[in-house]
Motif scaffolding. Structure first.
Motif, PDB file in Angstrom:
ATOM      1  N   ILE A 235      10.431   1.629   0.621  1.00  0.00           N
ATOM      2  CA  ILE A 235       9.156   2.192   1.045  1.00  0.00           C
ATOM      3  C   ILE A 235       9.166   2.223   2.573  1.00  0.00           C
ATOM      4  O   ILE A 235       9.913   1.473   3.200  1.00  0.00           O
ATOM      5  N   ASP A 236       8.352   3.094   3.155  1.00  0.00           N
ATOM      6  CA  ASP A 236       8.201   3.072   4.612  1.00  0.00           C
ATOM      7  C   ASP A 236       6.720   3.068   4.972  1.00  0.00           C
ATOM      8  O   ASP A 236       5.865   3.253   4.100  1.00  0.00           O
ATOM      9  N   PHE A 237       6.443   2.863   6.241  1.00  0.00           N
ATOM     10  CA  PHE A 237       5.044   2.759   6.647  1.00  0.00           C
ATOM     11  C   PHE A 237       4.309   4.083   6.487  1.00  0.00           C
ATOM     12  O   PHE A 237       3.099   4.087   6.259  1.00  0.00           O
ATOM     13  N   ASP A 238       5.003   5.201   6.635  1.00  0.00           N
ATOM     14  CA  ASP A 238       4.304   6.468   6.487  1.00  0.00           C
ATOM     15  C   ASP A 238       3.723   6.587   5.065  1.00  0.00           C
ATOM     16  O   ASP A 238       2.576   7.012   4.891  1.00  0.00           O
ATOM     17  N   SER A 239       4.508   6.203   4.065  1.00  0.00           N
ATOM     18  CA  SER A 239       3.993   6.235   2.686  1.00  0.00           C
ATOM     19  C   SER A 239       2.887   5.201   2.507  1.00  0.00           C
ATOM     20  O   SER A 239       1.875   5.461   1.841  1.00  0.00           O
ATOM     21  N   MET A 240       3.066   4.024   3.092  1.00  0.00           N
ATOM     22  CA  MET A 240       2.022   2.993   2.969  1.00  0.00           C
ATOM     23  C   MET A 240       0.760   3.411   3.721  1.00  0.00           C
ATOM     24  O   MET A 240      -0.357   3.051   3.324  1.00  0.00           O
ATOM     25  N   ASN A 241       0.906   4.190   4.789  1.00  0.00           N
ATOM     26  CA  ASN A 241      -0.264   4.717   5.489  1.00  0.00           C
ATOM     27  C   ASN A 241      -1.058   5.654   4.585  1.00  0.00           C
ATOM     28  O   ASN A 241      -2.294   5.663   4.605  1.00  0.00           O
ATOM     29  N   LYS A 242      -0.346   6.455   3.815  1.00  0.00           N
ATOM     30  CA  LYS A 242      -1.030   7.354   2.879  1.00  0.00           C
ATOM     31  C   LYS A 242      -1.827   6.542   1.863  1.00  0.00           C
ATOM     32  O   LYS A 242      -2.951   6.890   1.502  1.00  0.00           O
ATOM     33  N   VAL A 243      -1.216   5.447   1.397  1.00  0.00           N
ATOM     34  CA  VAL A 243      -1.912   4.577   0.434  1.00  0.00           C
ATOM     35  C   VAL A 243      -3.148   3.971   1.091  1.00  0.00           C
ATOM     36  O   VAL A 243      -4.245   3.980   0.507  1.00  0.00           O
ATOM     37  N   ALA A 244      -2.975   3.460   2.305  1.00  0.00           N
ATOM     38  CA  ALA A 244      -4.100   2.831   3.006  1.00  0.00           C
ATOM     39  C   ALA A 244      -5.255   3.814   3.149  1.00  0.00           C
ATOM     40  O   ALA A 244      -6.422   3.468   2.917  1.00  0.00           O
ATOM     41  N   TYR A 245      -4.920   5.049   3.495  1.00  0.00           N
ATOM     42  CA  TYR A 245      -5.975   6.058   3.653  1.00  0.00           C
ATOM     43  C   TYR A 245      -6.639   6.350   2.305  1.00  0.00           C
ATOM     44  O   TYR A 245      -7.875   6.416   2.208  1.00  0.00           O
ATOM     45  N   SER A 246      -5.836   6.531   1.284  1.00  0.00           N
ATOM     46  CA  SER A 246      -6.398   6.861  -0.036  1.00  0.00           C
ATOM     47  C   SER A 246      -7.321   5.770  -0.538  1.00  0.00           C
ATOM     48  O   SER A 246      -8.377   6.052  -1.118  1.00  0.00           O
ATOM     49  N   LEU A 247      -6.929   4.529  -0.304  1.00  0.00           N
ATOM     50  CA  LEU A 247      -7.781   3.415  -0.748  1.00  0.00           C
ATOM     51  C   LEU A 247      -9.098   3.431   0.018  1.00  0.00           C
ATOM     52  O   LEU A 247     -10.179   3.242  -0.558  1.00  0.00           O
TER      53      LEU A 247
END
Lengths: 462, 217
Positions: A235-247
């Motif tokens: 995983i990378d932070f860009d994908s985790m950023n998408k998750v953070a935003y979606s949440l």
């Protein structure tokens, strides 16, 4: 379930290792060990296996593998580890029956089991096939939304903004992602289905900022952002950023995992185990409401090959027998539109997916990469096949899939290219050519005559 | 012949991707007075060929390829100085700078290409993923590469392949390098439109193009 903040914390504090050591020192030996321990063996004669014990062993192998391996964070070069207890808790407390869509098009995502009679969720559309212009784009969305069996739209990938090629990470990426959503909404409005959910928001977007921008221009909370892991178990932070935003935005997530057959997971047995292992990852890291797998052949670039169908079918059975997180399978076929081969390929992987407990997203043609090589006809056919086989036994499905594979598998390397959208559809009316309708009817008859498959009579082209 | 048995063991160690075992057998062979060139050509190279053939038959996959390539490279670190002492040197087919373009973090296809290029005798410098166009060019100059190979999976990242060619042109060195493109979103039509020297849909295609580019294909 472990909260997302704790997962992020582990990305900063987990054990350090290099990417090479994660791949060859941890991932590969751990996977080999569980594949051997649980005796997972590929059987080419059974592309749709019907062995519950084998499916449960794949699941056990996947959980053991995940607990020992973790997920590698590329940005911090650390492993995000989960205990067995955390994995089990996530599986017990994952999302159930999420509602996608609005108004008359709102619908609960079903949990299905192998050989389940529950109709599968059918998402239809080009599945990231690149499209050359906005007129084709709207027509493709409209044509797919007119499919009476469609539950959601899988949008195409716009390739340019006013003639300028879209470059991910640039302002053109932002504008492309916004425009893709607006065009999709317009296409669905024209089809009379304005409430249909988009489930792959946003194909045109590469970076998290593009997803976020698109979300502000027409994506709804009842649509799903598509967020994926990186091959494999990374995983990378860009994908985790998408998750953070979606949440934060209260948006739904389709969690995507495309395990590469021939890559780090090795052959079909490893692919099945890793695909199963992704299910709790999709809960814990990607916070998905759906697992969205597409095991893809490294050399052929498709999900319709015999070994990828076996791995998909078995992983589906493993997951759907043991996890409540629903599975919506994505497919990539080799042949282009308006060919019999594309209809056979889609049918094979759709049948294997549905009888193994999954729902489907149909479907990418011409490996999902050739400009404008997509049409709404094949997703229509694929969704009809999906409904026709709900409740079918895996044994019967195996016979049909074997027969279908015999029709096309020798041509996977050099498939018929077929026709571009604008060559097989009238771009003014958005309707298929008569020749295409005849081909569709002919293969429908073949499915009935050769396999006893009665496709639903709801088609507009009968 | 005792030497034949050693060559067989060298080959088997390559096939199994066991770097430590291979190093031990290489040391043993050197102690027995076998020439470094024979260790490579009669022991290790047949093993590498077998690995390539098994990969082509889908009998082994990327991990086995990577481990075989790592074992090979480890052994070469021991053998290369001996070859130089003996007045020879490692026979390299050519040099390749490889990477996935800027904005794209997909690595599996690139890694398969890298491993297959190494198997075919190329010296490969892998820049990794998310690589700026200028970095391909700078490394190609430093590495004295013959070939630049750029992978891109997504339709929103393939424009970066064109950017590499534009950077080569801007530095006035376009003609020095063969530029090969590949990855999920690339096509022959795309490669032609940006002026690339070749497009490989599969890793096998990429190796064939690379060999042709250095006059070995």
């Amino acid at each position: 379930m472990l909260n997302f903040a704790s997962v992020v914390e582990r990305a900063f504090s987990g054990p350090i290792c290099t990417e090479r050591d994660f791949e060859l020192g941890i991932f590969v030996p751990n996977l080999r060990r569980v594949v051997e321990k649980y005796a997972i063996k590929y059987d080419p004669q059974s592309p749709v296996p019907a062995d519950d014990d084998l499916a449960d062993r794949v699941w056990q192998a996947g959980i053991e593998f995940l607990a020992e391996t973790g997920v590698y964070c590329l940005d911090t070069e650390r492993r995000i580890l989960f205990s067995r207890e955390e994995i089990e808790t996530a599986l017990k407390s994952g999302p159930r029956g999420s509602i996608l869509g609005e108004g008359e098009d709102a619908k609960a995502m079903p949990r299905r089991f192998p050989e389940d009679e529950t109709p599968p969720w059918c998402s239809v559309g080009p599945t990231s096939v690149p499209v050359s212009n906005e007129w084709n784009y709207i027509n493709l969305v409209k044509g797919n939304a007119e499919n009476p069996l469609a539950d959601s739209i899988t949008i195409p990938c716009l390739t340019n903004v006013d003639g300028r090629q879209i470059v991910g990470g640039s302002p053109l990426g932002i504008e492309g992602a916004i425009r893709a959503v607006l065009l999709t909404r317009e296409g669905m409005r024209r089809a009379g289905r304005p409430g249909m959910p988009i489930v792959n928001g946003v194909t045109t977007a590469t970076r998290s900022q593009e997803h976020i921008a698109a979300h502000h221009f027409g994506l709804r909370r009842t649509d799903a952002l598509e967020i994926g892991t990186i091959h494999e178990m990374k995983i990378d932070f860009d994908s985790m950023n998408k998750v953070a935003y979606s949440l934060a935005a209260g948006s739904l997530i389709f969690a995507e995992n495309g395990v590469i057959l021939g890559g780090l997971a090795g052959g079909p047995a490893g692919v099945a185990v890793v695909t199963a292992a992704y299910n709790p990852v999709d809960l814990l890291i990607l916070r998905g409401v759906v697992q969205h797998p597409f095991p893809t052949h490294f050399d052929l670039g498709v999900t319709s090959a015999r070994d990828t169908i076996w791995a998909r079918s078995l992983a589906n059975q493993a997951v759907t027998r043991n996890s409540s997180l629903p599975v919506v399978n994505v497919g990539y076929s080799a042949a282009g539109p308006m060919t019999k081969m594309l209809l056979y390929e889609h049918s094979a992987w759709v049948i294997a997916s549905v009888v193994s407990g999954g729902s489907v997203e149909v479907g990418a043609s011409a490996r999902g990469t050739a400009l404008d090589y997509t049409s709404p006809m094949e997703p229509l056919f694929g969704s009809e096949v999906a409904h026709a086989v709900a409740g079918m036994s895996r044994k019967e499905a195996n016979q049909i899939v074997n027969a279908l594979l015999e029709k096309y598998e020798s041509k996977l390397r050099d498939p018929p290219v077929g026709k571009k959208y604008q060559e097989c559809y009238d771009v003014a009316t958005g309707k298929p050519s008569q020749e295409f309708i005849e081909l569709y009817r002919e293969v429908r008859r073949e499915m009935a005559d050769q396999f006893g498959l009665e496709l639903p009579p709801s088609s507009p082209y009968l | 012949m005792p030497s034949e048995a050693l060559y067989q063991r060298l080959s088997e160690a390559i096939i199994s991707g066991d770097r430590n075992k291979l190093l031990a057998i290489v040391e043993e062979a050197l102690r027995e007075g076998i020439a470094p060139s024979d260790i490579i050509e009669r022991g290790m190279s047949p093993g590498m060929r077998e690995v390539g053939e098994r990969f082509a038959r889908y009998e082994i996959y990327l991990p086995e390829m990577m481990m075989a390539a790592e074992a090979w490279e480890g052994a070469m670190k021991v053998l290369e100085p001996r070859l130089l002492e003996a007045g020879g040197g490692q026979k390299r087919v050519g040099r390749v700078v490889l990477g996935t373009v800027k904005g794209d973090i997909h690595s599996i296809g690139k890694n398969i290409v890298g491993a297959m290029l190494k198997m075919s005798g190329f010296e490969v410098f892998d820049l990794g993923v998310d690589v700026a166009a200028s970095a391909f060019v700078t490394k190609a100059e430093e590495f004295e590469a013959d070939i630049i190979a750029a992978s891109a999976l997504m339709s929103t990242t393939i424009p970066q392949q064109r950017s590499i060619i534009e950077h080569l042109e801007a530095r006035g060195v376009r003609q020095r390098y063969c530029v090969l493109v590949g990855g999920g979103s690339a096509t022959q039509e795309w490669a032609d439109s940006i002026g690339a020297d070749g497009y490989g849909r599969t890793a096998g295609d990429a190796v064939a193009l690379a060999l042709k580019a250095v006059g070995k294909g």
